[in-house]
Design a protein around this motif. Structure first.
Motif, PDB file in Angstrom:
ATOM      1  N   SER A 283       0.151   9.723   9.933  1.00 34.83           N
ATOM      2  CA  SER A 283       0.621   7.974  10.587  1.00 34.83           C
ATOM      3  C   SER A 283       0.955   7.759  12.407  1.00 34.83           C
ATOM      4  N   ALA A 327       7.664   1.818   9.106  1.00 44.08           N
ATOM      5  CA  ALA A 327       7.256   3.205   7.806  1.00 44.08           C
ATOM      6  C   ALA A 327       6.540   4.199   8.572  1.00 44.08           C
ATOM      7  N   LYS A 330      10.059   5.670   6.969  1.00 47.68           N
ATOM      8  CA  LYS A 330       9.787   6.074   5.146  1.00 47.68           C
ATOM      9  C   LYS A 330       9.284   7.026   4.984  1.00 47.68           C
ATOM     10  N   LYS A 331       8.529   7.364   5.858  1.00 52.21           N
ATOM     11  CA  LYS A 331       7.384   8.542   5.606  1.00 52.21           C
ATOM     12  C   LYS A 331       8.321   9.674   5.615  1.00 52.21           C
TER      13      LYS A 331
END
Length: 462
Positions: A283, A327, A330-331
């Motif tokens: 990511s 995001a 959260k990962k």
């Protein structure tokens, strides 16, 4: 596919197999300890000095420790001379200075009544001799006397020596202390330990499903501090309880192999840890990767915070949480959640809240490539959590192809047949693989073993 097949007369003539056999039979304990797989005699005939010092069985008390050429405590050699006594525990720190006021005594709202009852039921089911062998003071040095090594001279009651009824009470305790995933993970590690032993001759007591030990520190109580330890090859669970607060660190989990069929059951370990880590690293932007990744290669042993590393100094490294998008945050939490999720659900939520509170000051660090079947190392490090994932070189197994560990497995003689000893314990010569994985989770700054909570309890309540 991963080729894992039982020893045959031909395979047993490999240079690696003969070397291991000769070393083990000849009593070269340091080598046996470094490989993490010793023969049965090392468990039953260890020297008294090793037993008293907490050194791995058969290993001289002056053997390699952290920082030595043997790989040190980080990768599973056991505490030995590097064991930190309970009274000297400071915990993992970034620079040697403990960050104050991170932990407090408070109500979590998560009952430990069932945990206390399950622990008491197990202890009540033991004979007087068995119970005496596994009970210690709440601040006993036995807390830090754990190891990943199979032949380590452990105290406590051995599951394989108990009746089925008593073992069931032990598993019932683990079932309350752990989540469903945590219990399954623990039991599957034990099963693959037996698989490893069976595939290498089946004559090693330490490589069996029953060679795991319970010890208890203090007396199970809903108000007073106590805890237990459950450990053996590739499993070490330290579980401290004070009221309705729980600390389940340090907890070490590992396996070799990580995928196999045992008694008709297909077992695959560490897939959530692997896939969550890959999702996180994939990511990141190019600029973020430059901070998070230090090398495209990882060594045979990169773990820093294994057995014997209770007072480890480990500087923050990698990409800081404050530099992540929503995001990505959260990962990162999802990766931490896999490890924290092995404790029972209520207390996992409490710990995740604590971790999220310090997310800006959490660092993500990576070594290795990022393919599905890559052997890599990663670390999550904040003031309140330290997690390490380390794919090591197999000691007795090798990958027949580049297939991922989700493929089926059968027994194989060695990761390095025909070559020098290698793999996993700082010995060199092997190639890291997802078929041998070590993981650990700790609570830095005095949180491990509930040390800080116990100090606060003694200072304020007594």
């Amino acid at each position: 596919m991963h080729g894992h097949r039982p020893h045959t007369p031909a395979s047993e003539r490999s240079r690696r197999w003969f070397m291991n056999k000769a070393l083990l039979a000849g009593g070269v304990a340091a080598m046996a300890t470094m490989t993490g797989c010793s023969n049965d005699s090392s468990d039953t005939a260890s020297s008294s000095s090793a037993a008293q010092s907490g050194a791995p069985s058969g290993m001289p008390s002056g053997g390699p420790g952290p920082g030595a050429g043997g790989g040190g405590g980080g990768g599973g050699m056991g505490p030995g001379v590097s064991q930190v006594k309970y009274k000297d525990l400071k915990g993992v720190t970034a620079d040697g200075t403990v960050v104050d006021d991170l932990f407090t005594i408070h109500s979590t709202g998560v009952s430990t009544d069932g945990l206390v009852k399950a622990a008491q039921a197990f202890l009540d089911g033991l004979s007087a001799k068995e119970r005496k062998s596994c009970t210690f003071d709440v601040d006993a040095d036995e807390w830090t006397a754990w190891s990943n090594v199979d032949g380590y001279a452990r105290k406590g009651v051995r599951m394989g020596d108990l009746t089925e009824k008593k073992r069931d009470l032990g598993y019932a305790l683990l079932g309350v202390a752990l989540s469903a995933d945590g219990l399954t993970q623990t039991r599957n590690i034990m099963k693959l330990n037996q698989f490893l032993g069976d595939s290498n001759g089946g004559n090693q007591k330490t490589l069996t499903e029953g060679h795991y030990f319970f010890t208890f520190m203090g007396t199970p109580s809903t108000t007073k501090p106590w805890g237990f330890q459950y450990e053996g090859h590739h499993v070490a669970i330290n579980y401290f309880v004070l009221g309705d607060q729980v600390v389940m660190t340090p907890t070490f989990m590992g396996s070799e192999p990580t995928t196999a069929t045992y008694k008709g059951e297909k077992i695959s370990l560490f897939r959530p840890e692997t896939t969550a880590g890959l999702a996180m690293i994939r990511s990141l932007t190019k600029a973020q990767l430059a901070k998070a990744v230090t090398s495209q290669d990882n060594g045979n042993e990169d773990m820093k915070a294994g057995a014997g590393s209770d007072n480890l100094k480990l500087a923050y490294a990698g990409l800081r949480g404050s530099e992540l998008t929503t995001a990505q945050r959260k990962k990162l939490l999802a990766v931490a959640g896999v490890y924290i999720g092995y404790i029972n659900e209520g207390h996992a939520e409490v710990k995740m809240t604590e971790v999220e509170k310090h997310l800006d000051d959490t660092y993500f660090y990576w070594m290795g490539e990022t393919k599905d079947d890559s052997a890599f190392y990663y670390r999550i490090h904040s003031p309140v959590v330290l997690i390490e994932y380390d794919a090591q070189a197999p000691l007795f197994y090798h990958e027949a192809s580049s297939a991922s560990p989700s493929a089926s497995a059968s027994a194989s003689p060695s990761s390095n047949a025909g070559g020098p000893p290698g793999g996993g314990m700082g010995m060199g010569g092997g190639t890291p693989s997802q078929e041998h994985i070590h993981t650990i989770i700790r609570t830095p700054n005095g949180g491990d073993y509930g040390v800080d909570l116990l100090k606060l309890h003694l200072e304020n309540d007594h």
